[in-house]
Design a protein around this motif. Structure first.
Motif, PDB file in Angstrom:
ATOM      1  N   HIS A 184       0.834  -1.205   0.000  1.00  0.00           N
ATOM      2  CA  HIS A 184       0.000   0.000   0.000  1.00  0.00           C
ATOM      3  C   HIS A 184       0.871   1.260   0.000  1.00  0.00           C
ATOM      4  O   HIS A 184       0.642   2.184  -0.786  1.00  0.00           O
ATOM      5  CB  HIS A 184      -0.905  -0.013   1.236  1.00  0.00           C
ATOM      6  N   GLU A 185       1.870   1.278   0.863  1.00  0.00           N
ATOM      7  CA  GLU A 185       2.736   2.449   0.972  1.00  0.00           C
ATOM      8  C   GLU A 185       3.581   2.622  -0.287  1.00  0.00           C
ATOM      9  O   GLU A 185       3.750   3.742  -0.776  1.00  0.00           O
ATOM     10  CB  GLU A 185       3.643   2.293   2.196  1.00  0.00           C
ATOM     11  N   TYR A 186       4.084   1.510  -0.820  1.00  0.00           N
ATOM     12  CA  TYR A 186       4.960   1.571  -1.991  1.00  0.00           C
ATOM     13  C   TYR A 186       4.208   2.096  -3.213  1.00  0.00           C
ATOM     14  O   TYR A 186       4.695   2.992  -3.913  1.00  0.00           O
ATOM     15  CB  TYR A 186       5.530   0.192  -2.277  1.00  0.00           C
ATOM     16  N   GLY A 187       3.031   1.529  -3.473  1.00  0.00           N
ATOM     17  CA  GLY A 187       2.263   1.947  -4.645  1.00  0.00           C
ATOM     18  C   GLY A 187       1.958   3.430  -4.635  1.00  0.00           C
ATOM     19  O   GLY A 187       2.169   4.138  -5.627  1.00  0.00           O
ATOM     20  N   LYS A 188       1.464   3.927  -3.523  1.00  0.00           N
ATOM     21  CA  LYS A 188       1.127   5.349  -3.419  1.00  0.00           C
ATOM     22  C   LYS A 188       2.357   6.237  -3.590  1.00  0.00           C
ATOM     23  O   LYS A 188       2.296   7.278  -4.250  1.00  0.00           O
ATOM     24  CB  LYS A 188       0.450   5.632  -2.073  1.00  0.00           C
ATOM     25  N   MET A 189       3.471   5.826  -2.987  1.00  0.00           N
ATOM     26  CA  MET A 189       4.682   6.634  -3.052  1.00  0.00           C
ATOM     27  C   MET A 189       5.218   6.730  -4.481  1.00  0.00           C
ATOM     28  O   MET A 189       5.572   7.819  -4.957  1.00  0.00           O
ATOM     29  CB  MET A 189       5.749   6.033  -2.133  1.00  0.00           C
ATOM     30  N   ILE A 190       5.277   5.600  -5.192  1.00  0.00           N
ATOM     31  CA  ILE A 190       5.835   5.597  -6.543  1.00  0.00           C
ATOM     32  C   ILE A 190       4.908   6.299  -7.524  1.00  0.00           C
ATOM     33  O   ILE A 190       5.363   7.083  -8.368  1.00  0.00           O
ATOM     34  CB  ILE A 190       6.131   4.161  -7.013  1.00  0.00           C
ATOM     35  N   VAL A 191       3.623   6.043  -7.436  1.00  0.00           N
ATOM     36  CA  VAL A 191       2.679   6.712  -8.337  1.00  0.00           C
ATOM     37  C   VAL A 191       2.720   8.224  -8.126  1.00  0.00           C
ATOM     38  O   VAL A 191       2.699   9.007  -9.087  1.00  0.00           O
ATOM     39  CB  VAL A 191       1.249   6.166  -8.131  1.00  0.00           C
ATOM     40  N   LYS A 192       2.797   8.648  -6.880  1.00  0.00           N
ATOM     41  CA  LYS A 192       2.901  10.081  -6.584  1.00  0.00           C
ATOM     42  C   LYS A 192       4.163  10.671  -7.199  1.00  0.00           C
ATOM     43  O   LYS A 192       4.139  11.780  -7.757  1.00  0.00           O
ATOM     44  CB  LYS A 192       2.895  10.297  -5.067  1.00  0.00           C
ATOM     45  N   ASN A 193       5.277   9.933  -7.109  1.00  0.00           N
ATOM     46  CA  ASN A 193       6.529  10.426  -7.676  1.00  0.00           C
ATOM     47  C   ASN A 193       6.480  10.446  -9.207  1.00  0.00           C
ATOM     48  O   ASN A 193       7.046  11.348  -9.835  1.00  0.00           O
ATOM     49  CB  ASN A 193       7.696   9.557  -7.200  1.00  0.00           C
ATOM     50  N   MET A 194       5.798   9.466  -9.799  1.00  0.00           N
ATOM     51  CA  MET A 194       5.666   9.440 -11.259  1.00  0.00           C
ATOM     52  C   MET A 194       4.866  10.647 -11.757  1.00  0.00           C
ATOM     53  O   MET A 194       5.170  11.204 -12.814  1.00  0.00           O
ATOM     54  CB  MET A 194       5.006   8.134 -11.698  1.00  0.00           C
ATOM     55  N   ILE A 195       3.860  11.040 -10.994  1.00  0.00           N
ATOM     56  CA  ILE A 195       3.101  12.244 -11.354  1.00  0.00           C
ATOM     57  C   ILE A 195       3.983  13.476 -11.214  1.00  0.00           C
ATOM     58  O   ILE A 195       4.007  14.352 -12.094  1.00  0.00           O
ATOM     59  CB  ILE A 195       1.851  12.368 -10.466  1.00  0.00           C
ATOM     60  N   LYS A 196       4.733  13.535 -10.122  1.00  0.00           N
ATOM     61  CA  LYS A 196       5.619  14.668  -9.881  1.00  0.00           C
ATOM     62  C   LYS A 196       6.685  14.784 -10.966  1.00  0.00           C
ATOM     63  O   LYS A 196       7.044  15.893 -11.397  1.00  0.00           O
ATOM     64  CB  LYS A 196       6.276  14.513  -8.503  1.00  0.00           C
ATOM     65  N   GLN A 197       7.193  13.637 -11.424  1.00  0.00           N
ATOM     66  CA  GLN A 197       8.223  13.623 -12.466  1.00  0.00           C
ATOM     67  C   GLN A 197       7.633  13.780 -13.863  1.00  0.00           C
ATOM     68  O   GLN A 197       8.362  13.754 -14.857  1.00  0.00           O
ATOM     69  CB  GLN A 197       9.014  12.311 -12.381  1.00  0.00           C
ATOM     70  N   ASP A 198       6.323  13.938 -13.949  1.00  0.00           N
ATOM     71  CA  ASP A 198       5.626  14.135 -15.226  1.00  0.00           C
ATOM     72  C   ASP A 198       5.763  12.915 -16.143  1.00  0.00           C
ATOM     73  O   ASP A 198       5.962  13.037 -17.361  1.00  0.00           O
ATOM     74  CB  ASP A 198       6.158  15.385 -15.935  1.00  0.00           C
TER      75      ASP A 198
END
Length: 212
Positions: A184-198
């Motif tokens: 749960h923590e990993y998925g949210k963290m990586i998806v959030k970073n992927m959005i941030k990195q465009d």
């Protein structure tokens, strides 16, 4: 009784502290990477050194977080099972993915995991009046050891049009409470970073109303 109470409190403390145990240590994106409307994304776990439950939880939660953004994301375990890509070569694997309609793949790789043994010292009361209890604790209630596991992860995002790597991220997870919380923590963290990195973006979801 006091010793049991302290152990219970310590367990609660470490459980609460481990709710946020993951951090990104490094990330990279290709210069030409930009968000696009991918039709179907496969979440593919390569977690051979851990039990199957970890692989399932990591894939499922990542899929759920992508679906929340509006993407059609699918778990590799649910789609193909655990060993289908072990028996085919690269060309066969790519053809299989394209024939299934996947235009992007995100991998989850467990690079390594380490076990760490940590000493938990006895706690002492800082009030002068309770000094005698501190002395008792030091003599009769020694500290104890707990064993925690640190996981090192890497995820890569590929565009299946040319199998080109667009994004890579490395993380550490320390002493997760269980596989589900880690996923749960990993998925949210990586998806959030992927959005941030465009790399990806919120998809526009249109609710179609069918008239009778």
């Amino acid at each position: 009784m006091k010793k049991i109470k302290k152990i219970v409190l310590a367990i609660i403390f470490f459980s609460i502290a481990s709710c946020r145990t993951s951090k990104i240590t490094h990330s990279w994106k290709a210069q030409e990477a930009s968000p696009k409307n991918y039709n179907k994304i496969l979440v593919l776990g390569f977690i051979r050194n851990a039990d199957r439950n970890i692989e399932e939880q990591m894939e499922n939660h990542f899929v759920g977080d992508l679906q929340t953004l509006g993407y059609n994301a699918v778990s590799s375990l649910k789609e193909y099972g655990p060993k289908v890509f072990d028996k085919i070569d690269e060309n066969e694997g790519i053809a299989k993915l394209k024939n299934s309609g996947y235009d992007a793949v995100i991998t989850i790789v467990l690079l390594k995991n380490e076990r760490e043994r940590k000493y938990i010292p006895p706690t002492y009361n800082n009030r002068m009046w309770n000094y005698r209890y501190d002395i008792y604790n030091r003599i009769y209630e020694p500290g104890y050891y707990v064993t925690n596991t640190k996981y090192y992860w890497e995820s890569n995002f590929y565009d299946m049009a040319n199998q080109k790597l667009l994004y890579s991220v490395q993380t550490q997870t320390f002493a997760p409470t269980d596989a589900e919380s880690m996923g749960h923590e990993y998925g949210k963290m990586i998806v959030k970073n992927m959005i941030k990195q465009d790399i990806i973006k919120q998809q526009v979801v249109v609710n179609k109303v069918v008239s009778e």
